[in-house]
Design an enzyme around this catalytic site. Structure first.
Site, PDB file in Angstrom:
ATOM      1  CE  LYS A 194      -7.555   6.538  -0.794  1.00  0.00           C
ATOM      2  NZ  LYS A 194      -8.886   6.729  -0.178  1.00  0.00           N
TER       3      LYS A 194
ATOM      4  CG  ASP B 213      -2.133  -0.878   1.057  1.00  0.00           C
ATOM      5  OD1 ASP B 213      -2.420  -1.275  -0.086  1.00  0.00           O
ATOM      6  OD2 ASP B 213      -2.804  -1.168   2.073  1.00  0.00           O
TER       7      ASP B 213
ATOM      8  CG  MET C 140      -8.162   7.137   6.670  1.00  0.00           C
ATOM      9  SD  MET C 140      -8.866   5.558   6.130  1.00  0.00           S
ATOM     10  CE  MET C 140      -9.462   4.896   7.703  1.00  0.00           C
TER      11      MET C 140
END
Length: 261
Positions: A59, A37, A172
């Protein structure tokens, strides 16, 4: 002949390359394929075999290299074709890491599965800044909450957490900071302490300390952005100056050594 098809979901820790377990390093070294990741310190890939296939599936700035269903399919394809797949994730793979989903998918194809827990950024990142998530007389518990749900809304658990005296750690959540501030302000907590830590435990680490009423201005002034962790609660005021402790420890060590001669 390829080895038995296997998936090991591995936690890479919060960012500092040394904050990883020995078991995780062994898994990386034995992997035939590694799917990693964006929040993984890429220096960890140096422990992989020179023959291992390395695939970035993270991402960055809202752009997906692969969507989750594609990652699931990659895991199965590579495990059945090559053997041992390591799914390398930042922090701990079972803390908002979707590790359990990937294991469930792989098991449906009779692939052997294992998990190696990692040091969660929800605890380690505040700790690196001297912020304890719990402390006597300050906080008896802590919440770890995702700031943004799958539907891109603010988590409803934040409103519940704001009613408590617990430490609230939000992952997040930078895209929802204004909404988070509103939630806590409605609970009369405009003066509650807040820390925002960007790129925690890495050389790029940046920190902003304020209150619910001031934190947005501090974020703008210091240009803080994702990836960052938001810590809300009295424990922020209990922050320990670790640099001072390290300096004292070094001095004590030097003094002890000098007394031995």
């Amino acid at each position: 002949m390829k080895s038995t098809a296997k998936l090991t979901v591995v936690g890479a820790g919060p960012g500092d390359v040394e904050l990883i377990t020995l078991k995780a390093l062994k898994a990386i070294a034995s992997a035939d394929v590694i799917l990693y990741d964006a929040l993984v310190n890429e220096s960890l890939l140096e422990h992989a075999s020179s023959k291992a296939e390395l695939i970035f599936v993270g991402k960055r700035k809202g752009c997906y290299a692969y969507h989750q269903d594609q990652i699931n399919e990659l895991i199965v394809d590579r495990a059945l074709r090559y053997g041992h797949v390591v799914r390398l994730k930042g922090g701990d793979p079972f803390v908002f890491g979707r590790g359990a989903e990937e294991i469930e998918y792989a098991r449906d194809y009779a692939i052997e599965v294992a998990v190696v827990p990692g040091i969660s950024s929800s605890i380690a990142v505040p700790a690196y800044q001297g912020i304890p998530v719990t402390k006597r007389h300050a906080s008896e518990s802590f919440w770890v909450i995702t700031g943004t749900t799958r539907s891109h809304d603010i988590s409803g658990d934040i409103a519940l957490a704001a009613k408590s005296t617990a430490t609230v750690v939000i992952l997040m959540g930078m895209g929802k900071l204004s909404e988070i501030v509103q939630v806590f302000s409605k609970e009369g907590k405009s003066e509650t302490a807040v820390a925002i830590i960007q790129d925690g435990t890495t050389p790029k680490e940046k920190v902003g300390i304020g209150t619910i009423s001031t934190i947005e201005a501090i974020v703008e002034k210091k240009q803080l952005s994702s990836p960052a962790i938001i810590v809300i609660g009295e424990v922020v005021n209990q922050r320990v100056d670790l640099s001072g402790l390290y300096a004292k420890a070094d001095f004590a060590s030097l003094k002890t050594r000098s007394e031995t001669y």
